[in-house]
Design a protein around this motif. Sequence first.
Motif, short mmCIF file in Angstrom:
data_model
loop_
_atom_site.label_atom_id
_atom_site.label_comp_id
_atom_site.label_asym_id
_atom_site.label_seq_id
_atom_site.Cartn_x
_atom_site.Cartn_y
_atom_site.Cartn_z
N MET A 1 -6.78 -1.77 0.28
CA MET A 1 -5.84 -2.28 1.25
C MET A 1 -4.53 -1.51 1.14
O MET A 1 -4.00 -1.32 0.05
N THR A 2 -3.99 -1.07 2.26
CA THR A 2 -2.75 -0.30 2.23
C THR A 2 -1.56 -1.25 2.14
O THR A 2 -1.67 -2.43 2.41
N SER A 3 -0.41 -0.67 1.78
CA SER A 3 0.80 -1.49 1.69
C SER A 3 1.20 -2.00 3.07
O SER A 3 1.80 -3.05 3.20
N GLN A 4 0.87 -1.24 4.12
CA GLN A 4 1.19 -1.66 5.49
C GLN A 4 0.47 -2.97 5.83
O GLN A 4 1.02 -3.81 6.51
N ALA A 5 -0.74 -3.14 5.33
CA ALA A 5 -1.52 -4.32 5.67
C ALA A 5 -0.91 -5.60 5.11
O ALA A 5 -1.12 -6.66 5.66
N THR A 6 -0.13 -5.50 4.05
CA THR A 6 0.47 -6.70 3.46
C THR A 6 1.96 -6.80 3.73
O THR A 6 2.60 -7.75 3.32
N LYS A 7 2.52 -5.83 4.41
CA LYS A 7 3.95 -5.81 4.68
C LYS A 7 4.34 -6.94 5.63
O LYS A 7 3.70 -7.15 6.66
N GLN A 8 5.38 -7.68 5.26
CA GLN A 8 5.88 -8.74 6.12
C GLN A 8 6.52 -8.15 7.37
O GLN A 8 7.14 -7.09 7.31
N ILE A 9 6.39 -8.84 8.47
CA ILE A 9 7.00 -8.44 9.73
C ILE A 9 8.00 -9.52 10.11
O ILE A 9 7.63 -10.70 10.22
N ARG A 10 9.26 -9.15 10.26
CA ARG A 10 10.29 -10.12 10.59
C ARG A 10 10.39 -10.27 12.11
O ARG A 10 10.53 -9.30 12.82
N LEU A 11 10.28 -11.52 12.57
CA LEU A 11 10.31 -11.81 14.01
C LEU A 11 11.35 -12.89 14.30
O LEU A 11 11.59 -13.76 13.47
N THR A 12 11.92 -12.84 15.50
CA THR A 12 12.77 -13.93 15.95
C THR A 12 11.85 -15.10 16.31
O THR A 12 10.66 -14.89 16.57
N PRO A 13 12.38 -16.32 16.35
CA PRO A 13 11.53 -17.46 16.76
C PRO A 13 10.92 -17.23 18.15
O PRO A 13 9.76 -17.53 18.39
N GLU A 14 11.72 -16.66 19.07
CA GLU A 14 11.23 -16.39 20.43
C GLU A 14 10.12 -15.34 20.41
O GLU A 14 9.14 -15.45 21.14
N GLY A 15 10.29 -14.32 19.59
CA GLY A 15 9.28 -13.27 19.49
C GLY A 15 7.97 -13.80 18.93
O GLY A 15 6.89 -13.44 19.39
N PHE A 16 8.06 -14.68 17.92
CA PHE A 16 6.87 -15.29 17.34
C PHE A 16 6.13 -16.07 18.41
O PHE A 16 4.90 -15.96 18.55
N GLU A 17 6.88 -16.84 19.21
CA GLU A 17 6.29 -17.64 20.27
C GLU A 17 5.64 -16.75 21.34
O GLU A 17 4.53 -17.02 21.80
N ARG A 18 6.32 -15.65 21.70
CA ARG A 18 5.75 -14.71 22.69
C ARG A 18 4.45 -14.10 22.18
O ARG A 18 3.49 -13.95 22.92
N ASP B 1 -3.18 -10.14 13.02
CA ASP B 1 -2.64 -9.51 11.82
C ASP B 1 -1.12 -9.62 11.81
O ASP B 1 -0.52 -9.99 10.79
N THR B 2 -0.49 -9.29 12.92
CA THR B 2 0.97 -9.36 13.01
C THR B 2 1.46 -10.79 12.75
O THR B 2 2.38 -11.00 11.96
N LEU B 3 0.83 -11.76 13.40
CA LEU B 3 1.25 -13.16 13.22
C LEU B 3 1.02 -13.65 11.79
O LEU B 3 1.81 -14.42 11.26
N SER B 4 -0.05 -13.18 11.15
CA SER B 4 -0.34 -13.61 9.78
C SER B 4 0.69 -13.07 8.79
O SER B 4 0.91 -13.65 7.73
N ARG B 5 1.33 -11.95 9.14
CA ARG B 5 2.33 -11.34 8.25
C ARG B 5 3.76 -11.66 8.68
O ARG B 5 4.71 -11.17 8.09
N ALA B 6 3.90 -12.49 9.71
CA ALA B 6 5.23 -12.75 10.28
C ALA B 6 6.07 -13.66 9.41
O ALA B 6 5.59 -14.63 8.83
N THR B 7 7.33 -13.30 9.32
CA THR B 7 8.36 -14.14 8.72
C THR B 7 9.38 -14.36 9.83
O THR B 7 9.88 -13.39 10.41
#
Length: 163
Positions: free
Chosen positions: A1-18, A71-77
């Motif tokens: 597994m690469t480091s990219q696969a576990t890297k957290q992605i920071r999202l705004t609340p609106e972006g998470f909802e979109r 994947d993006t949503l699973s890593r979202a903060t």
Amino acid sequence: MTSQATKQIRLTPEGFERLQKTLLQEQNRLAEATRILQEQMETSADNEDTGLEDAKREKMNIEARIDELEDTLSRATIIAEHENEGRVELGALVTLIIDATKKEMRVQVVSAPEAAVLGGSLPRISEDSPVGKELMGRKKGDAFVVNLDNGKQMKYKVKTIEY
């Protein structure tokens, strides 16, 4: 597994909802594509059927997009706290003055996955974009230059920063 696969992605609340809404739309598209593919398989003759191949390809593309969104949503903060008050960071609403025209441009600085999703009332720029990279960490009144791909430069000034 690469480091990219576990890297957290920071999202705004609106972006998470979109992103969640986009995932739901893609799941609905997948159900429709699966139905169309089944119809194509039932009605296609033994000879090569381009409609069948197109339907298979479309289904695979939708499945890949769903995997990417999940994947993006699973890593979202979700961004809640702003550590650098007064400085541009993810989620900031920034009013820039374009030096050449003196026009104002209001944008929200977001992560790349969030910038790629359509919707929302404000233009979004990715922290990874040329303007986004130069903008991160700046404070009100800061002027900066962005080198564009075509060799030209654009000058901006930070007028306001809101959260």
